[in-house]
Design a protein around this motif. Structure first.
Motif, PDB file in Angstrom:
ATOM      1  N   PHE A 369       0.839  -1.209   0.000  1.00 34.85           N
ATOM      2  CA  PHE A 369       0.000   0.000   0.000  1.00 34.85           C
ATOM      3  C   PHE A 369       0.868   1.250   0.000  1.00 34.85           C
ATOM      4  N   ALA A 370       1.882   1.272   0.866  1.00 33.59           N
ATOM      5  CA  ALA A 370       2.754   2.448   0.946  1.00 33.59           C
ATOM      6  C   ALA A 370       3.490   2.673  -0.364  1.00 33.59           C
ATOM      7  N   MET A 371       3.978   1.607  -0.984  1.00 30.00           N
ATOM      8  CA  MET A 371       4.690   1.756  -2.254  1.00 30.00           C
ATOM      9  C   MET A 371       3.763   2.257  -3.357  1.00 30.00           C
ATOM     10  N   LEU A 372       2.524   1.778  -3.381  1.00 25.88           N
ATOM     11  CA  LEU A 372       1.565   2.260  -4.385  1.00 25.88           C
ATOM     12  C   LEU A 372       1.269   3.742  -4.198  1.00 25.88           C
ATOM     13  N   LYS A 373       1.125   4.172  -2.941  1.00 31.21           N
ATOM     14  CA  LYS A 373       0.880   5.592  -2.673  1.00 31.21           C
ATOM     15  C   LYS A 373       2.095   6.437  -3.054  1.00 31.21           C
ATOM     16  N   MET A 374       3.288   5.916  -2.795  1.00 29.76           N
ATOM     17  CA  MET A 374       4.507   6.627  -3.163  1.00 29.76           C
ATOM     18  C   MET A 374       4.631   6.730  -4.681  1.00 29.76           C
ATOM     19  N   LEU A 375       4.276   5.658  -5.384  1.00 37.28           N
ATOM     20  CA  LEU A 375       4.319   5.673  -6.847  1.00 37.28           C
ATOM     21  C   LEU A 375       3.321   6.688  -7.401  1.00 37.28           C
ATOM     22  N   ARG A 376       2.129   6.708  -6.816  1.00 40.13           N
ATOM     23  CA  ARG A 376       1.110   7.657  -7.268  1.00 40.13           C
ATOM     24  C   ARG A 376       1.577   9.101  -7.047  1.00 40.13           C
ATOM     25  N   PHE A 393      -1.776   7.098   5.244  1.00 38.28           N
ATOM     26  CA  PHE A 393      -2.310   5.781   5.610  1.00 38.28           C
ATOM     27  C   PHE A 393      -3.379   6.011   6.658  1.00 38.28           C
ATOM     28  N   ASN A 394      -4.602   5.627   6.340  1.00 38.09           N
ATOM     29  CA  ASN A 394      -5.744   5.879   7.230  1.00 38.09           C
ATOM     30  C   ASN A 394      -5.869   7.364   7.577  1.00 38.09           C
ATOM     31  N   GLY A 395      -5.598   8.221   6.583  1.00 41.70           N
ATOM     32  CA  GLY A 395      -5.761   9.648   6.758  1.00 41.70           C
ATOM     33  C   GLY A 395      -4.610  10.365   7.401  1.00 41.70           C
ATOM     34  N   GLU A 396      -3.588   9.644   7.850  1.00 38.57           N
ATOM     35  CA  GLU A 396      -2.434  10.256   8.492  1.00 38.57           C
ATOM     36  C   GLU A 396      -1.223  10.123   7.582  1.00 38.57           C
ATOM     37  N   SER A 397      -0.386  11.165   7.576  1.00 35.39           N
ATOM     38  CA  SER A 397       0.811  11.150   6.738  1.00 35.39           C
ATOM     39  C   SER A 397       1.770  10.049   7.177  1.00 35.39           C
ATOM     40  N   ILE A 398       2.347   9.370   6.197  1.00 35.87           N
ATOM     41  CA  ILE A 398       3.358   8.357   6.478  1.00 35.87           C
ATOM     42  C   ILE A 398       4.701   9.070   6.582  1.00 35.87           C
ATOM     43  N   ALA A 404      11.104   5.305   3.819  1.00 29.38           N
ATOM     44  CA  ALA A 404      12.446   4.799   3.512  1.00 29.38           C
ATOM     45  C   ALA A 404      12.596   3.356   3.963  1.00 29.38           C
ATOM     46  N   GLY A 405      12.025   3.040   5.122  1.00 34.46           N
ATOM     47  CA  GLY A 405      12.094   1.663   5.619  1.00 34.46           C
ATOM     48  C   GLY A 405      11.343   0.700   4.734  1.00 34.46           C
ATOM     49  N   VAL A 406      10.189   1.126   4.227  1.00 32.59           N
ATOM     50  CA  VAL A 406       9.403   0.278   3.326  1.00 32.59           C
ATOM     51  C   VAL A 406      10.182  -0.023   2.055  1.00 32.59           C
ATOM     52  N   SER A 408      13.429   0.157   1.571  1.00 30.70           N
ATOM     53  CA  SER A 408      14.618  -0.642   1.884  1.00 30.70           C
ATOM     54  C   SER A 408      14.241  -2.101   2.091  1.00 30.70           C
ATOM     55  N   TYR A 409      13.130  -2.326   2.805  1.00 30.39           N
ATOM     56  CA  TYR A 409      12.727  -3.705   3.078  1.00 30.39           C
ATOM     57  C   TYR A 409      12.369  -4.436   1.787  1.00 30.39           C
ATOM     58  N   ILE A 410      11.593  -3.801   0.924  1.00 31.56           N
ATOM     59  CA  ILE A 410      11.192  -4.464  -0.321  1.00 31.56           C
ATOM     60  C   ILE A 410      12.416  -4.763  -1.178  1.00 31.56           C
ATOM     61  N   PHE A 411      13.378  -3.821  -1.218  1.00 34.52           N
ATOM     62  CA  PHE A 411      14.608  -4.078  -1.966  1.00 34.52           C
ATOM     63  C   PHE A 411      15.348  -5.276  -1.382  1.00 34.52           C
ATOM     64  N   MET A 412      15.502  -5.312  -0.048  1.00 34.26           N
ATOM     65  CA  MET A 412      16.195  -6.427   0.595  1.00 34.26           C
ATOM     66  C   MET A 412      15.459  -7.745   0.366  1.00 34.26           C
ATOM     67  N   TYR A 413      14.139  -7.688   0.408  1.00 31.88           N
ATOM     68  CA  TYR A 413      13.330  -8.896   0.205  1.00 31.88           C
ATOM     69  C   TYR A 413      13.579  -9.473  -1.182  1.00 31.88           C
ATOM     70  N   LEU A 414      13.496  -8.614  -2.202  1.00 29.62           N
ATOM     71  CA  LEU A 414      13.675  -9.086  -3.574  1.00 29.62           C
ATOM     72  C   LEU A 414      15.123  -9.516  -3.829  1.00 29.62           C
ATOM     73  N   LEU A 415      16.076  -8.801  -3.216  1.00 28.36           N
ATOM     74  CA  LEU A 415      17.478  -9.189  -3.370  1.00 28.36           C
ATOM     75  C   LEU A 415      17.734 -10.560  -2.759  1.00 28.36           C
ATOM     76  N   LEU A 416      17.219 -10.785  -1.546  1.00 27.15           N
ATOM     77  CA  LEU A 416      17.410 -12.086  -0.902  1.00 27.15           C
ATOM     78  C   LEU A 416      16.674 -13.185  -1.662  1.00 27.15           C
ATOM     79  N   LEU A 417      15.519 -12.850  -2.245  1.00 21.57           N
ATOM     80  CA  LEU A 417      14.789 -13.824  -3.061  1.00 21.57           C
ATOM     81  C   LEU A 417      15.640 -14.270  -4.252  1.00 21.57           C
ATOM     82  N   ILE A 418      16.306 -13.321  -4.909  1.00 14.56           N
ATOM     83  CA  ILE A 418      17.164 -13.650  -6.043  1.00 14.56           C
ATOM     84  C   ILE A 418      18.348 -14.504  -5.595  1.00 14.56           C
TER      85      ILE A 418
END
Length: 495
Positions: A369-376, A393-398, A404-406, A408-418
């Motif tokens: 969700f956070a990544m989609l909002k950042m992309l938008r 998120f739920n009306g409050e600013s992220i 940055a943590g989101v 970083s985590y997705i990058f690490m997740y995909l890197l470790l998956l590879i």
């Protein structure tokens, strides 16, 4: 909300072993007590494995209690570095402890297989190396389900209940497992954990009753209820849920797997008189939307490509979708036989996972969700360079730190998956099965992809090295990757 448990001052040493050993010993004692349940089942059934659980329980309690007593300090506080080391140390130690009954029982599993089975249970993955579940003694079957049920609640989260009374805080540990807003409803962390525990146990009991009314035996109902709410997927039969050949049981599974994959903190909000918050939550709405969209795609695919009737196709698609996105791994229909499109959908659902603050694995819907909002927001900035766009998120600013943590985590997740996919492929599995094994382990899903490790199969035949790699992947996925990797950093051990 700050924690008095975390010492902000700089200690003489960056990491002290005493509080870590105390915590590991205390949690190990909990599992020693849990071993008494399969012991009693084997005694009632007259099976000789009761001696295995007796010896394991006695040894675990003796050593765990000894370590906890020797390192107990009423006044000590735990700092951030110790917290970050405590988490992986606890999970690794408990995994080894829980593997011993698999090695000493009639199964006589080798070390790699026993650790794989224990890690898979504790991390709610559901992958298995055991064939012949229908003929196993009930004590071992109950032990597998207990590992999953306790793991679903969280080895560390359970212990947080006792920490305030032992004057060793638990706020930092607890916050690592819950969604950003989950601690705002009540002032005390122990109240939050206690109420989540009550909700977790109550939903398990309701699920067991539903299974029983739908035709399961009492023992099967209890075991499947524990693994459904834990979104783990261990079964008492090789055919999993498909053994029962019951549409009612499949729909019950769909309901409780979905409940287990939603933020448990919001259930507390519902009990506090705000049930509407559950369905108004941005994360939950996206989660349910992904399920609805995936089910619709699979129903259309089944009807167009396999001439399936609508209602059976709907039931099969709903079961496969929910079982996969919740990382439960229950099987009733072999989607690997539905064609490549179904496997691609399953792989994407494995990567997404369920909601933050639940028992599931995967990247988690909150991060998606956070990544989609950042992309938008980024797209809008390209169109309106001078505009200001909030990411909420739920009306409050992220906050920027969360964003940055989101990322970083997705990058690490995909890197470790590879990396895992390449490492598993190095030991002889083809690309399809390597990717499925890596995604299933890192996402704590269970089944992989392909004819040898898909929904119909186990990982018994894969090389020993692959089992160790998958065990590492399962722990990394459960511990949010970075928590497992941080202790390997040199700077972690400096003052």
């Amino acid at each position: 909300m700050s924690s008095p448990a975390l010492s902000s001052r700089r200690d003489d040493t960056a990491v002290r072993l005493a509080p870590i050993l105390f915590f590991v010993g205390a949690v190990s004692c909990c599992f020693g007590i849990a071993m008494l349940a399969p012991l009693l089942i084997d005694v009632a059934d007259g099976h000789e494995d009761y001696a295995v659980f007796l010896v394991c329980a006695a040894g675990t309690l003796f050593i765990g209690a000894g370590v906890a007593i020797a390192t107990y300090n009423r006044a000590q506080q735990i700092n951030l570095n110790e917290t970050l080391l405590l988490l992986p140390a606890t999970w690794v130690t408990v995994s080894l402890v829980c593997a011993v009954p698999f090695m000493l029982s009639e199964l006589r599993l080798p070390l790699a297989d026993a650790v794989f089975e224990a890690v898979s249970g504790l991390t709610n993955t559901g992958s298995t190396v055991i064939v012949g579940l229908d003929n196993l003694p009930r004590g071992l079957l109950l032990w597998r389900s207990l590992l999953m049920w306790i793991g679903g609640f969280g080895v560390v989260t359970i212990a947080v209940l006792a920490l305030p009374f032992l004057r060793i805080g638990g706020l930092q540990l607890f916050s690592l497992d819950l969604s950003p807003n989950s601690t705002k409803f009540v002032p005390r962390i122990t109240e939050v954990v206690g109420q989540i525990g009550i909700i977790y146990a109550a939903l398990t009991c309701i699920c067991a009753l539903c299974y029983w009314f739908a035709g399961m035996t009492g023992f099967d109902a209890i075991c499947h209820a524990m693994t459904a709410l834990a979104t783990g997927g261990y079964s008492t039969h090789d055919a999993s849920i498909g053994f029962f050949q019951s549409a009612a049981i499949e729909w019950i599974s769909v309901l409780f797997m979905a409940l287990g994959a939603m933020p448990f903190g919001l259930y507390i909000v519902a009990l506090y008189g705000q049930p509407g918050r559950l369905l108004r939550d941005d994360q939950v709405r996206l989660f349910l939307g992904i399920i609805a969209g995936s089910v619709a795609l699979l129903v259309v695919w089944r009807m167009a490509e396999h001439d399936a009737a609508f209602w059976p196709a709907l039931r099969e698609a709903a079961f496969v979708t929910v079982s996969t996105i919740t990382t439960t791994g229950f099987t009733s229909h072999d989607y690997s036989q539905w064609g490549g499109f179904a496997e691609v959908v399953a792989l994407l659902l494995m990567l997404i996972g369920g909601c933050t603050g639940s028992t599931v694995g995967g990247i988690k819907v909150f991060r998606i969700f956070a990544m989609l909002k950042m992309l938008r927001a980024q797209l809008h900035r390209q169109i309106f360079p001078h505009g200001t766009f909030r990411i909420t998120f739920n009306g409050e600013s992220i906050p920027d730190s969360v964003r940055a943590g989101v990322a970083s985590y997705i990058f690490m997740y995909l890197l470790l998956l590879i990396i895992l996919t390449l490492a598993i492929g190095f030991f002889g599995l083809d690309f399809r099965e390597s990717l499925g094994a890596a995604a299933g382990a890192l996402g704590n899903v269970g089944p992989g992809l392909g004819p040898n490790s898909g929904p119909c199969c186990t990982f018994q035949g894969v090389p020993t090295e692959v089992k160790w790699l998958m065990s590492f992947g399962m722990l990394a996925g459960r511990l949010e990757i970075l928590i497992l990797l941080i202790p390997f950093s040199r700077s972690f051990w400096r003052h």
